[in-house]
Design a protein around this motif. Structure first.
Motif, PDB file in Angstrom:
ATOM      1  N   LEU A 406    -100.073  68.047 -26.155  1.00  0.00           N
ATOM      2  CA  LEU A 406     -98.898  67.847 -25.286  1.00  0.00           C
ATOM      3  C   LEU A 406     -98.596  68.992 -24.942  1.00  0.00           C
ATOM      4  O   LEU A 406     -98.139  69.938 -25.898  1.00  0.00           O
ATOM      5  N   ALA A 407     -98.268  69.415 -23.557  1.00  0.00           N
ATOM      6  CA  ALA A 407     -97.650  70.701 -23.075  1.00  0.00           C
ATOM      7  C   ALA A 407     -96.202  70.825 -23.400  1.00  0.00           C
ATOM      8  O   ALA A 407     -95.694  69.951 -23.788  1.00  0.00           O
ATOM      9  N   GLU A 408     -95.687  71.667 -23.329  1.00  0.00           N
ATOM     10  CA  GLU A 408     -94.271  72.284 -23.555  1.00  0.00           C
ATOM     11  C   GLU A 408     -93.328  71.015 -22.949  1.00  0.00           C
ATOM     12  O   GLU A 408     -93.782  70.447 -21.829  1.00  0.00           O
ATOM     13  N   ALA A 409     -92.474  70.962 -23.603  1.00  0.00           N
ATOM     14  CA  ALA A 409     -91.624  69.559 -22.973  1.00  0.00           C
ATOM     15  C   ALA A 409     -92.130  68.501 -22.769  1.00  0.00           C
ATOM     16  O   ALA A 409     -91.868  67.591 -21.778  1.00  0.00           O
ATOM     17  N   LEU A 410     -93.247  68.308 -23.538  1.00  0.00           N
ATOM     18  CA  LEU A 410     -94.057  66.871 -23.732  1.00  0.00           C
ATOM     19  C   LEU A 410     -94.571  66.447 -21.998  1.00  0.00           C
ATOM     20  O   LEU A 410     -94.329  65.326 -21.681  1.00  0.00           O
ATOM     21  N   HIS A 411     -94.893  67.388 -21.374  1.00  0.00           N
ATOM     22  CA  HIS A 411     -95.473  67.156 -19.873  1.00  0.00           C
ATOM     23  C   HIS A 411     -96.841  67.579 -19.889  1.00  0.00           C
ATOM     24  O   HIS A 411     -97.531  68.565 -20.518  1.00  0.00           O
ATOM     25  N   HIS A 412     -97.455  66.682 -18.985  1.00  0.00           N
ATOM     26  CA  HIS A 412     -98.930  67.067 -18.744  1.00  0.00           C
ATOM     27  C   HIS A 412     -99.875  67.068 -19.980  1.00  0.00           C
ATOM     28  O   HIS A 412    -100.442  68.234 -20.002  1.00  0.00           O
ATOM     29  N   HIS A 439    -101.633  76.201 -36.776  1.00  0.00           N
ATOM     30  CA  HIS A 439    -101.382  75.154 -35.705  1.00  0.00           C
ATOM     31  C   HIS A 439    -100.090  75.423 -34.949  1.00  0.00           C
ATOM     32  O   HIS A 439    -100.041  75.077 -33.728  1.00  0.00           O
ATOM     33  N   GLY A 440     -99.064  75.905 -35.557  1.00  0.00           N
ATOM     34  CA  GLY A 440     -97.755  75.763 -35.001  1.00  0.00           C
ATOM     35  C   GLY A 440     -97.787  74.271 -34.183  1.00  0.00           C
ATOM     36  O   GLY A 440     -97.057  74.200 -33.278  1.00  0.00           O
ATOM     37  N   GLY A 441     -97.982  73.335 -34.984  1.00  0.00           N
ATOM     38  CA  GLY A 441     -98.091  72.115 -34.140  1.00  0.00           C
ATOM     39  C   GLY A 441     -96.572  71.427 -34.253  1.00  0.00           C
ATOM     40  O   GLY A 441     -96.667  70.032 -34.243  1.00  0.00           O
ATOM     41  N   HIS A 442     -95.554  72.006 -34.181  1.00  0.00           N
ATOM     42  CA  HIS A 442     -94.375  71.493 -33.941  1.00  0.00           C
ATOM     43  C   HIS A 442     -93.395  71.983 -32.931  1.00  0.00           C
ATOM     44  O   HIS A 442     -93.558  72.907 -32.411  1.00  0.00           O
ATOM     45  N   GLY A 443     -92.474  71.157 -32.480  1.00  0.00           N
ATOM     46  CA  GLY A 443     -91.483  71.548 -31.626  1.00  0.00           C
ATOM     47  C   GLY A 443     -92.127  71.533 -30.182  1.00  0.00           C
ATOM     48  O   GLY A 443     -92.234  72.405 -29.453  1.00  0.00           O
ATOM     49  N   GLY A 444     -92.670  70.102 -29.916  1.00  0.00           N
ATOM     50  CA  GLY A 444     -93.072  70.049 -28.419  1.00  0.00           C
ATOM     51  C   GLY A 444     -94.378  70.218 -28.267  1.00  0.00           C
ATOM     52  O   GLY A 444     -94.955  69.622 -27.432  1.00  0.00           O
ATOM     53  N   ARG A 445     -94.992  71.084 -28.800  1.00  0.00           N
ATOM     54  CA  ARG A 445     -96.652  71.201 -28.779  1.00  0.00           C
ATOM     55  C   ARG A 445     -97.065  70.388 -30.046  1.00  0.00           C
ATOM     56  O   ARG A 445     -96.802  70.595 -31.189  1.00  0.00           O
ATOM     57  N   ALA A 446     -98.144  69.614 -29.691  1.00  0.00           N
ATOM     58  CA  ALA A 446     -98.652  68.807 -30.714  1.00  0.00           C
ATOM     59  C   ALA A 446     -99.765  69.447 -31.371  1.00  0.00           C
ATOM     60  O   ALA A 446    -100.060  69.107 -32.523  1.00  0.00           O
ATOM     61  N   LEU A 447    -100.260  70.660 -30.950  1.00  0.00           N
ATOM     62  CA  LEU A 447    -101.419  71.536 -31.464  1.00  0.00           C
ATOM     63  C   LEU A 447    -100.983  72.829 -31.588  1.00  0.00           C
ATOM     64  O   LEU A 447    -100.620  73.251 -30.556  1.00  0.00           O
TER      65      LEU A 447
END
Ligand code: GLA
Length: 447
Positions: A406-412, A439-447
């Motif tokens: 999921l891109a920033e702000a859950l787009h595209h 990962h840094g998989g939190h905060g809007g970015r899924a991976l």
């Protein structure tokens, strides 16, 4: 259709943190039915419909799994002990099965499945972690489109990824097959799990289920594959499926006594089968005859596709259906009606049941110019013949399992295909395994 962004938001509401997303597709099989547990050939294609899993790790060994379709939340232990006998076919049994198999491969196989699942899942024997999972799917359930393999592969991939383990897709497919044997009680072959892993957009997969050699066959743009759901669920399929497999194994035992080179029906010819006919029941003779002829049909169909000879390809599909109906006896009245209706229409090259049988879906391979008309006609005629309103749609070949960024702000959102490594959250490089260092998989970015 499942909207991944929507799913991520639903996960955040339910579990209070951001998930990573994964998906694995359902499938149709163009030809090569009931050959995969006989070391034979199959030609599936992945659907452009998937089971999705939104997932985040937990600090304990608990898996909290919520199914959107069933409206249920279940809690299981990540390393559940193998049951004495298969538990059933509740959706959570597949999740339980995959997590248990991936956690523990040191134990011997369940005796009844020893012959079916080749090797322990090497290198994947470390325990997986607990996780919160939210599962949603647009693969119809119980329709013979491998919704269970899609669920197993998506969950297995998610659990391995959350545990930061490298993912070998063949081993993942085998682990999911083993879960199906031991936890759902179906002694299935490897086709469904392999295509859920190895589907490729615009291609069918020619798979040798003995060597696992894979060849992707491009599907010409002038062809369409129509999926025609009879709306009859394949309820009794598991027992009948296992009975077919037992018949094949009984046939191999007799063949092997006369012809020592034969290890599976893949190795036998129709002439060899005829040579031992007197030692076989009529039922076992017909079952084995189907498998041997079907293997040859898959190879012929691959050649026909390469030559753009769709008439031949269609004829092989028709032959396959007849053989499944008359000799293997896994069709049903609704599937036969659907196939007959499709076959009578202009622009249809061939039609057959797909998957294990006893209900579920038929497929028709249709010229692109005729597909709208054919799909309307099939809908109308099937409904008036059966009183059931079918679900008929054009499917294109989709991709195998992937993590979904999921891109920033859950787009595209964008798929991260297996075999590509994610570096610094952006560039994709080719490599053997998908690594997720940091990962840094939190905060809007899924991976
Ligand atoms: C089911 C099984 C597969 C395969 C098909 C029949 O889908 O899961 O392994 O045997 O039936 O071809």
């Amino acid at each position: 259709m499942v909207d991944p962004e929507d799913l991520a938001r639903e996960f955040e509401r339910a579990f209070g943190r951001s998930p990573r997303l994964y998906r694995a597709p359902g499938r149709v099989n163009l030809i090569g039915e009931h050959t995969d547990y006989n070391d034979g050939f199959v030609m599936p294609m992945a659907l452009d419909r998937s089971t999705w899993v939104a997932a985040a790790p937990r600090d304990d060994r608990t898996i909290v799994a919520r199914s959107r379709e069933y409206g249920e939340t279940m809690t299981i232990d990540a390393g559940t002990q193998r049951p004495q006998r298969p538990q059933g076919r509740h959706w959570v049994d597949y999740v339980r099965g995959v997590s248990a198999v991936l956690s523990d491969v040191a134990r011997p196989f369940h005796p009844s499945t020893r012959s079916g699942c080749p090797e322990p899942v090497e290198g994947q024997g470390r325990e997986i972690r607990g996780a919160d999972l939210l599962i949603a799917s647009d693969v119809p359930i119980g329709a013979g489109l491998s919704s269970s393999a899609a669920l197993e592969v998506a969950c297995g991939y998610a659990l391995l990824d959350l545990a930061n383990r490298p993912i070998d897709l063949v081993q993942l497919a085998r682990a999911c097959q083993r879960a199906e044997h031991e936890y759902a009680g179906t002694r299935c072959g490897l086709m469904d799990q392999m295509i859920a892993c190895y589907g490729r957009e615009g291609h069918a997969l020619m798979l040798d289920t003995r060597t696992l050699e894979r060849r992707w066959l491009p599907l010409p743009s002038t062809l369409r594959v129509l999926v025609c759901n009879t709306m009859v669920k394949h309820q009794l399929a598991s027992g009948e499926y296992n009975a077919r497999r037992a018949d094949c194994e009984a046939g191999v035992r007799v063949l092997a006594q006369r012809f020592p080179g034969i290890r599976a029906l893949r190795d036998a010819t129709l002439a060899q089968l005829d040579a031992v006919r007197g030692e076989l029941s009529d039922q076992i003779y017909r079952r084995c005859g189907h498998v041997i002829a079907e293997n040859a049909r898959v190879e012929a169909a691959a050649r026909a596709l390469g030559d753009a000879d769709f008439e031949t390809f269609g004829r092989l599909m028709d032959d396959s259906h007849r053989s499944l109906r008359d000799d293997y006896e896994v069709s049903c009245a609704e599937l036969d009606a659907m196939v007959a209706i499709a076959r009578g229409l202009g622009g249809v090259y061939g039609a057959r049941m797909t998957g294990g049988g006893f209900g579920g879906c038929a497929i028709a391979v249709v010229d692109a110019s005729a597909v709208d008309r054919a799909s309307r006609e099939i809908e109308e005629r099937y409904e008036s013949a059966s009183g059931l309103r079918p679900d008929v749609w054009v499917c294109s070949a989709g991709e195998g399992v992937s993590a979904w960024r999921l891109a920033e702000a859950l787009h595209h959102g964008e798929a991260l295909h297996h075999g590509e490594a994610l570096h610094h959250g952006e560039a994709l490089h080719h490599g053997e395994a998908l690594h997720h260092g940091g990962h840094g998989g939190h905060g809007g970015r899924a991976l």
